[in-house]
Write an enzyme that holds these catalytic residues in place. Structure first.
Site, PDB file in Angstrom:
ATOM      1  N   THR A  18       0.843  -1.191   0.000  1.00 53.93           N
ATOM      2  CA  THR A  18       0.000   0.000   0.000  1.00 53.93           C
ATOM      3  C   THR A  18       0.887   1.252   0.000  1.00 53.93           C
ATOM      4  OG1 THR A  18      -0.191   0.313   2.416  1.00 53.93           O
ATOM      5  CG2 THR A  18      -1.688  -1.281   1.392  1.00 53.93           C
ATOM      6  N   GLY A  19       0.379   2.313  -0.607  1.00 51.95           N
ATOM      7  CA  GLY A  19       1.181   3.538  -0.687  1.00 51.95           C
ATOM      8  C   GLY A  19       2.436   3.338  -1.498  1.00 51.95           C
ATOM      9  N   SER A  21       3.179   4.331  -4.693  1.00 47.78           N
ATOM     10  CA  SER A  21       3.421   5.184  -5.860  1.00 47.78           C
ATOM     11  C   SER A  21       4.600   6.140  -5.693  1.00 47.78           C
ATOM     12  CB  SER A  21       2.158   5.983  -6.203  1.00 47.78           C
ATOM     13  OG  SER A  21       1.810   6.854  -5.136  1.00 47.78           O
ATOM     14  N   SER A  22       5.111   6.284  -4.479  1.00 44.82           N
ATOM     15  CA  SER A  22       6.231   7.212  -4.248  1.00 44.82           C
ATOM     16  C   SER A  22       6.924   6.865  -2.942  1.00 44.82           C
ATOM     17  CB  SER A  22       5.730   8.665  -4.205  1.00 44.82           C
ATOM     18  OG  SER A  22       4.841   8.849  -3.119  1.00 44.82           O
ATOM     19  N   GLY A  23       7.994   7.608  -2.645  1.00 41.68           N
ATOM     20  CA  GLY A  23       8.664   7.500  -1.354  1.00 41.68           C
ATOM     21  C   GLY A  23       9.160   6.114  -1.022  1.00 41.68           C
ATOM     22  N   GLY A  25       7.504   3.425  -0.207  1.00 43.07           N
ATOM     23  CA  GLY A  25       6.764   2.343  -0.849  1.00 43.07           C
ATOM     24  C   GLY A  25       7.305   2.014  -2.222  1.00 43.07           C
ATOM     25  N   SER A 183       6.933   4.467  12.859  1.00 45.18           N
ATOM     26  CA  SER A 183       7.682   5.722  12.949  1.00 45.18           C
ATOM     27  C   SER A 183       8.407   5.815  14.279  1.00 45.18           C
ATOM     28  CB  SER A 183       6.705   6.900  12.805  1.00 45.18           C
ATOM     29  OG  SER A 183       7.334   8.124  13.091  1.00 45.18           O
ATOM     30  N   TYR A 205      -0.830  11.902  14.459  1.00 50.46           N
ATOM     31  CA  TYR A 205       0.122  11.050  13.739  1.00 50.46           C
ATOM     32  C   TYR A 205       0.838  10.115  14.707  1.00 50.46           C
ATOM     33  CZ  TYR A 205       3.977   9.607  10.744  1.00 50.46           C
ATOM     34  OH  TYR A 205       4.887   8.844  10.034  1.00 50.46           O
TER      35      TYR A 205
END
Length: 352
Positions: A18-19, A21-23, A25, A183, A205
């Protein structure tokens, strides 16, 4: 399609990220394909379809023989998660790895004075690694489902996904792994079992990430006997769009000026991984491990030495088994409520 499901059955490993598309992931997907370009069935679960297509194209440009598919999913939406899970179950007869990586930072208000005070103090490492030191005040929003957005996106959307994918995650005689991107800002002081959505707090967060740590412990308690194992990772301080969002008023040239400082700090602390590639180290390391050998109370930290060597460090999490069980039960109750609401097309959701 059925052919995809049949093809997946022949693959060595079936992976959903999941997630992606960038960073971190996307960096993870690149590293997975570099590790085993033809032995994987990789599915990118992303909110933005166009960005997902761009990510897939980039991965296939580097690995033209790889098998990479897409599914649209927004973890902040109950209907989107359930719809995506149904599509995944239609395509695949099993899932070996589920990387729970998607996440958002709350919209921050930036205290410039607190930032520059911290910049020239002993708190600089903590400030950049966690967004702490008083430089940020966080704001949350409520989703169309009536849930807190940070809670839904980072935690509960993934919980729903796991629950919906149980039929292809749990197979007799086989093991599957859940791997969370947590995190260093996952602090127990930010979380309350009496307010799991963090409606009344100012650190949504941090609360959501600590809840991920707790939930991972509970998932192991409930699912290990079915061959499903859960682990938690921390990518360290990585320069991604989330990081840039921490300091939204910073012009790009200031980030460039700060980079030598970040490199200097990395000599002092191995948690300054800086790049998504380095931040994905623990995620890739867990891919190579036997899940039965992992410590359910460890957070696996991506680390980078001052000389640029990547490695993974396990660190004991400050998690309580009883609290993890309370959270798990509350999430189960909330799951019942949101599904009832979805079926009834009602906007009333019980607040736990």
């Amino acid at each position: 399609d059925p052919a995809c499901a049949q093809f997946a059955g022949k693959m060595t490993k079936v992976i959903l990220v999941t997630g992606a598309s960038s960073g971190i992931g996307l960096a993870l997907c690149e590293r997975l394909l570099s590790h085993d370009p033809e032995g994987l069935q990789l599915c990118l679960a992303c909110r933005d379809v166009q960005r997902a297509r761009d990510a897939r194209a980039a991965l296939l440009a580097s690995h033209p023989t790889a098998h990479v598919t897409l599914v649209q999913m927004d973890t902040s939406s109950v209907s989107s998660v359930i719809g995506a899970a149904q599509e995944v179950k239609r395509r695949y007869n099993r899932l070996d790895f589920l990387y729970l990586n998607a996440g958002i930072m709350p919209n921050p208000h930036f205290d410039v004075k607190a930032f520059f005070r911290g910049l020239f103090s002993s708190r600089i490492v903590t400030m950049f690694a966690t967004g702490g030191g008083g430089i940020l005040t966080q704001e949350d929003r409520v989703t169309a489902d009536g849930l807190q957005e940070i809670f839904m996106t980072n935690l509960f959307g993934h919980f729903l996904l796991i629950r919906e994918l149980e039929p292809i995650l749990c197979h007799a005689g086989l093991t599957s792994q859940l791997i969370w991107t947590s995190s260093s800002n996952a602090h127990p002081s930010a979380f309350s079992v009496d307010d799991i959505q963090h409606r009344r707090g100012t650190q949504p967060y941090s609360s959501s990430k600590y809840a991920c740590d707790l939930l991972s412990l509970a998932l192991n308690t409930h699912y290990n006997k079915q061959g499903l194992y859960s682990s938690v990772t921390c990518p360290g301080f990585v320069m991604t769009s989330l990081t840039y969002g921490i300091l939204p008023f910073f012009p790009p040239f200031l980030w460039t000026l700060l980079m030598p400082l970040f490199w200097l700090i990395r000599i002092l602390t191995n948690t300054f991984t800086l790049t998504p590639y380095n931040g994905a180290e623990a995620l890739l390391w867990l891919f190579k491990q036997q899940p039965e050998s992992l410590d359910p109370q460890a957070k696996y930290q991506s680390s980078t030495s001052g000389l640029g060597k990547n490695y993974t460090q396990p660190r004991k999490m400050d998690v309580d088994l009883h609290m993890s069980e309370v959270l798990f039960e509350k999430l189960l109750q909330l799951e019942i409520e949101v599904k009832k609401t979805l079926n009834n097309s009602s906007s009333d959701i019980t607040v736990l």
